[in-house]
Enzyme design. Structure first.
Site, short mmCIF file in Angstrom:
data_model
loop_
_atom_site.label_atom_id
_atom_site.label_comp_id
_atom_site.label_asym_id
_atom_site.label_seq_id
_atom_site.Cartn_x
_atom_site.Cartn_y
_atom_site.Cartn_z
N ARG A 1 0.84 -1.21 0.00
CA ARG A 1 0.00 0.00 0.00
C ARG A 1 0.87 1.25 0.00
O ARG A 1 1.86 1.33 0.73
CB ARG A 1 -0.93 0.00 1.21
CG ARG A 1 -1.92 -1.15 1.14
CD ARG A 1 -3.16 -0.96 1.99
NE ARG A 1 -4.09 -2.05 1.70
CZ ARG A 1 -4.96 -2.06 0.69
NH1 ARG A 1 -5.05 -1.01 -0.12
NH2 ARG A 1 -5.73 -3.10 0.47
N ASP A 2 0.48 2.22 -0.83
CA ASP A 2 1.20 3.50 -0.86
C ASP A 2 1.00 4.21 0.48
O ASP A 2 -0.10 4.23 1.03
CB ASP A 2 0.69 4.37 -2.02
CG ASP A 2 1.65 5.52 -2.32
OD1 ASP A 2 2.28 5.50 -3.39
OD2 ASP A 2 1.76 6.45 -1.48
N ILE A 3 2.08 4.81 0.98
CA ILE A 3 2.05 5.48 2.29
C ILE A 3 1.23 6.77 2.24
O ILE A 3 0.77 7.26 3.28
CB ILE A 3 3.52 5.75 2.74
CG1 ILE A 3 3.63 5.88 4.24
CG2 ILE A 3 4.10 6.96 2.04
CD1 ILE A 3 5.07 5.86 4.75
N VAL B 1 10.66 8.11 -6.53
CA VAL B 1 11.45 6.96 -6.06
C VAL B 1 12.02 6.26 -7.29
O VAL B 1 11.27 5.81 -8.17
CB VAL B 1 10.59 5.97 -5.24
CG1 VAL B 1 11.42 4.76 -4.83
CG2 VAL B 1 10.02 6.66 -3.99
N HIS C 1 8.14 1.26 -10.54
CA HIS C 1 6.90 0.88 -9.85
C HIS C 1 5.71 1.31 -10.69
O HIS C 1 5.77 2.30 -11.42
CB HIS C 1 6.81 1.49 -8.45
CG HIS C 1 7.03 2.97 -8.41
ND1 HIS C 1 8.29 3.53 -8.47
CD2 HIS C 1 6.16 4.01 -8.29
CE1 HIS C 1 8.19 4.85 -8.40
NE2 HIS C 1 6.91 5.17 -8.30
N HIS D 1 1.69 2.34 -10.13
CA HIS D 1 0.64 2.67 -9.17
C HIS D 1 -0.66 2.03 -9.65
O HIS D 1 -1.02 2.18 -10.83
CB HIS D 1 0.39 4.19 -9.13
CG HIS D 1 1.56 5.02 -8.69
ND1 HIS D 1 1.64 5.58 -7.45
CD2 HIS D 1 2.68 5.40 -9.34
CE1 HIS D 1 2.76 6.29 -7.35
NE2 HIS D 1 3.41 6.19 -8.49
P1 AMP Z 1 6.49 8.21 -7.74
O1 AMP Z 1 6.23 9.66 -7.42
O2 AMP Z 1 5.76 7.72 -8.93
O3 AMP Z 1 7.97 7.90 -7.76
O4 AMP Z 1 5.84 7.40 -6.55
C1 AMP Z 1 6.50 7.05 -5.38
C2 AMP Z 1 5.44 6.65 -4.42
O5 AMP Z 1 6.04 5.96 -3.35
C3 AMP Z 1 4.66 7.83 -3.80
O6 AMP Z 1 3.27 7.68 -4.13
C4 AMP Z 1 4.93 7.69 -2.31
O7 AMP Z 1 3.81 8.02 -1.52
C5 AMP Z 1 5.30 6.23 -2.19
N1 AMP Z 1 6.15 5.89 -1.06
C6 AMP Z 1 7.32 6.48 -0.70
N2 AMP Z 1 7.83 5.88 0.39
C7 AMP Z 1 6.97 4.88 0.72
C8 AMP Z 1 6.94 3.91 1.76
N3 AMP Z 1 7.91 3.81 2.68
N4 AMP Z 1 5.89 3.06 1.79
C9 AMP Z 1 4.90 3.13 0.88
N5 AMP Z 1 4.88 4.03 -0.13
C10 AMP Z 1 5.89 4.90 -0.21
#
Ligand code: AMP
Length: 113
Positions: free
Chosen positions: A29-31, A92, A96, A98
């Site tokens: 799950r996204d944080i 990140v 990934h 979403h």
């Molecule tokens: P992006 O902007 O496409 O690189 O998405 C990175 C996603 O990672 C964002 O939606 C963040 O909320 C999510 N994220 C970052 N750190 C964590 C974490 N520790 N656990 C879950 N989701 C995370």
């Protein structure tokens, strides 16, 4: 990769809420959820983004994301997004996708996610 947040999640060094796992992919799950359901699906190998990934890895990633959406009961539909690089607002640097769903999403494709 030592300093990659998602590699740390895969190693269990950072907690995550697991939704799915197999030998190649992991989903959690996204944080900071942007929809009622917001799941991230990542490959277990460190690949920077969609531009660096090969066909098999991307095919498996999207196929896996669609199966997870199905298993979550998102039968009214969902959205798959992968941000790439600076203009794509990728925050990140570990590939990934979403999965967003669980409610009606907007039509604007130029939004945050
Ligand atoms: P992006 O902007 O496409 O690189 O998405 C990175 C996603 O990672 C964002 O939606 C963040 O909320 C999510 N994220 C970052 N750190 C964590 C974490 N520790 N656990 C879950 N989701 C995370």
């Amino acid at each position: 990769m030592d300093n990659c947040i998602f590699c740390k999640i895969l190693r269990g060094e950072i907690p995550s809420t697991k939704v799915y796992e197999d030998e190649k992919y992991y989903a959690f799950r996204d944080i900071n959820p942007q929809a009622k359901e917001h799941i991230l699906v990542i490959p277990k190998c460190h690949v920077k983004n969609v531009a660096q990934a090969d066909e098999a890895l991307l095919g498996g990633l999207f196929y896996t994301a669609a199966r997870i959406a199905e298993n979550l009961g998102l039968n009214e539909g969902f959205r798959l997004i992968t941000n790439c690089g600076k203009h794509g607002a990728q925050s990140v640097e570990h590939l990934h996708v979403h999965i967003l769903g669980g409610e009606q999403l907007g039509e604007d494709m130029n939004g945050k996610r």
